[in-house]
Design a protein around this motif. Structure first.
Motif, PDB file in Angstrom:
ATOM      1  N   TYR A 283       0.838  -1.189   0.000  1.00 33.69           N
ATOM      2  CA  TYR A 283       0.000   0.000   0.000  1.00 33.69           C
ATOM      3  C   TYR A 283       0.878   1.246   0.000  1.00 33.69           C
ATOM      4  O   TYR A 283       1.919   1.283   0.625  1.00 33.69           O
ATOM      5  N   SER A 284       0.419   2.270  -0.687  1.00 34.18           N
ATOM      6  CA  SER A 284       1.193   3.507  -0.744  1.00 34.18           C
ATOM      7  C   SER A 284       1.106   4.240   0.584  1.00 34.18           C
ATOM      8  O   SER A 284       0.163   4.041   1.368  1.00 34.18           O
ATOM      9  N   ASP A 285       2.091   5.087   0.827  1.00 31.38           N
ATOM     10  CA  ASP A 285       2.074   5.905   2.035  1.00 31.38           C
ATOM     11  C   ASP A 285       0.816   6.771   2.072  1.00 31.38           C
ATOM     12  O   ASP A 285       0.197   6.932   3.131  1.00 31.38           O
TER      13      ASP A 285
ATOM     14  N   GLN B 277      -2.125   6.173   0.723  1.00 28.86           N
ATOM     15  CA  GLN B 277      -3.295   5.340   1.015  1.00 28.86           C
ATOM     16  C   GLN B 277      -3.363   5.024   2.509  1.00 28.86           C
ATOM     17  O   GLN B 277      -4.419   5.138   3.140  1.00 28.86           O
TER      18      GLN B 277
END
Length: 74
Positions: free
Chosen positions: A7-9, A11
């Motif tokens: 997961y992206s930072d 998100q």
């Protein structure tokens, strides 16, 4: 070695902000916050983790939580 997330930072931060906002909006103190978050975690384990993996995953979750609050990174 830091663990990579799928997961992206952005998100992760957006979700965390939503959770913290909900707790603050409801003026949840420490005990109420921990009770609510504990119930959310239990619900996730019961509905999103196979029964044969729950105990192992809960144990791993607990280990990571303890390392996190003790400031120990692996």
């Amino acid at each position: 070695m830091p663990q990579q997330s799928k997961y992206s930072d952005a998100q992760f931060e957006a979700l965390m902000n939503d959770i913290v906002f909900a707790l603050e909006k409801n003026q949840a103190n420490r005990d109420l916050s921990l009770m609510a978050l504990g119930n959310v975690i239990t619900n996730i384990f019961l509905h999103q983790v196979n029964a044969d993996q729950r105990e192992k995953m809960a144990d791993k979750f607990t280990q990571v939580l303890l390392k996190s609050i003790n400031g120990k990174q692996k």
